[in-house]
Design a protein around this motif. Structure first.
Motif, PDB file in Angstrom:
ATOM      1  N   TYR A  22     -98.184  25.963  -1.358  1.00 36.14           N
ATOM      2  CA  TYR A  22     -97.140  26.825  -0.925  1.00 36.14           C
ATOM      3  C   TYR A  22     -96.939  26.341  -0.192  1.00 36.14           C
ATOM      4  O   TYR A  22     -95.686  26.283   1.320  1.00 36.14           O
ATOM      5  CB  TYR A  22     -96.276  27.252  -1.578  1.00 36.14           C
ATOM      6  N   LEU A 127     -92.535  32.462  -2.495  1.00 35.26           N
ATOM      7  CA  LEU A 127     -92.393  30.754  -3.555  1.00 35.26           C
ATOM      8  C   LEU A 127     -90.965  30.521  -3.372  1.00 35.26           C
ATOM      9  O   LEU A 127     -91.129  29.200  -3.464  1.00 35.26           O
ATOM     10  CB  LEU A 127     -93.219  31.376  -4.619  1.00 35.26           C
ATOM     11  N   ALA A 130     -90.341  28.786  -0.371  1.00 39.88           N
ATOM     12  CA  ALA A 130     -90.797  27.752  -0.206  1.00 39.88           C
ATOM     13  C   ALA A 130     -90.192  26.537  -1.463  1.00 39.88           C
ATOM     14  O   ALA A 130     -89.907  25.234  -0.540  1.00 39.88           O
ATOM     15  CB  ALA A 130     -91.998  27.742  -1.097  1.00 39.88           C
ATOM     16  N   GLU A 131     -89.946  27.065  -2.465  1.00 33.86           N
ATOM     17  CA  GLU A 131     -88.990  25.938  -3.203  1.00 33.86           C
ATOM     18  C   GLU A 131     -87.553  25.341  -2.855  1.00 33.86           C
ATOM     19  O   GLU A 131     -86.953  24.038  -2.807  1.00 33.86           O
ATOM     20  CB  GLU A 131     -88.270  26.450  -4.400  1.00 33.86           C
TER      21      GLU A 131
END
Length: 283
Positions: A22, A127, A130-131
């Motif tokens: 990531y 996370l 990150a997306e």
């Protein structure tokens, strides 16, 4: 692709493979053990802490990242035109977030986020960010969106022993003795509105049976689980127990991904070995 750096305090407990996958950078908190100062996860591990406790009966203290350290850490990226999104351990547990905010005001283009959480409770938010980066969103919007998700993270751990809490002054000798005699294993929960830890349900019995019951209890507590991922995070425990918890999750709810990570020095120093938690989000 926008020039955004994704970063977090080392207390997010992401392992190396997930950091690479990531593209997450981490900065270590300070761990003071005896007369020496170390960097969390860099030159000291949870096993080093257990060894020091076993041999010398000492436990570490943790110290926040200071303002200058954050400025020195972020500056090269900001000077190259990057924006930085940085996740901190709950501000109720450390002054790192406060120091990060001062550094961000000094530099500009840095967005500190108080995760109101710890360990992979913070990592779940990392996370998500990150997306959003991969979708091409800008840093300011990502920071705002992720802040709205903070109260949707559910973090808890079951302790096998109260010995480390007692040694760290967080639990009386009488409570420790009673828990040991009665084979009580408390669930420690993170309040996602403040980041503070509180005692939840107290389980009784052997660890494998307790963790199975705890896993089912937590997953059936909510009817709006976010099914992207769930973390199993432990402070050093047998593979058999990890597999048991993984199978219990699979038998109860279908998550797209079950991620297993080992907790760093912060959780381990407070909870001791054989601590395990499941950490997930709701919609």
């Amino acid at each position: 692709m926008r020039k955004i750096i994704l970063s977090a305090d080392s207390t997010c407990d992401l392992d190396q493979s997930l950091k690479e996958r990531y593209e997450v950078h981490t900065y270590p908190l300070h761990v003071i053990l005896g007369e020496k100062q170390y960097k969390d996860g860099v030159d000291i591990t949870a096993d080093d802490i257990y060894k020091a406790y076993e041999e010398h009966h000492i436990l570490p203290k943790t110290a926040a990242v200071n303002v200058k350290e954050y400025i020195d850490y972020f500056s090269p990226w900001v000077e190259q035109g990057y924006e930085v999104i940085h996740f901190n351990i709950a501000s109720s547990l450390s002054s790192s977030h406060q120091n990060c905010c001062i550094a961000a005001e000094t530099l500009g283009k840095v967005y500190p986020i108080d995760s109101q959480n710890l360990s992979t409770g913070t990592a779940l938010l990392v996370l998500e960010a990150a997306e959003m980066i991969n979708k091409g969103m800008d840093a300011e919007t990502i920071a705002e969106e992720v802040k709205k998700m903070v109260t949707k993270v559910h973090s808890s751990f079951v302790l096998d022993t109260l010995e480390f809490l007692h040694a760290g002054g967080r639990c009386s000798a009488l409570a420790t003795l009673g828990a040991n005699l009665l084979n009580i294993k408390p669930c420690i929960e993170v309040d996602n509105t403040s980041g503070k830890m509180k005692v939840g349900k107290k389980y009784r019995g052997p660890l494998n049976k307790v963790l199975k019951k705890y896993t089912v209890d937590k997953l059936t507590e909510y009817d709006n689980l976010k099914l992207d991922r769930i973390f199993i995070t432990h402070s050093g425990i047998s593979e058999d127990i990890i597999e048991l918890v993984r199978e219990t999750i699979e038998d109860t709810v279908h998550f797209n991904e079950i991620l297993v990570t080992r907790a760093g020095c912060t959780i381990s120093a407070h909870c001791g070995p054989n601590t395990l938690g499941i950490l997930f989000m709701t919609e």
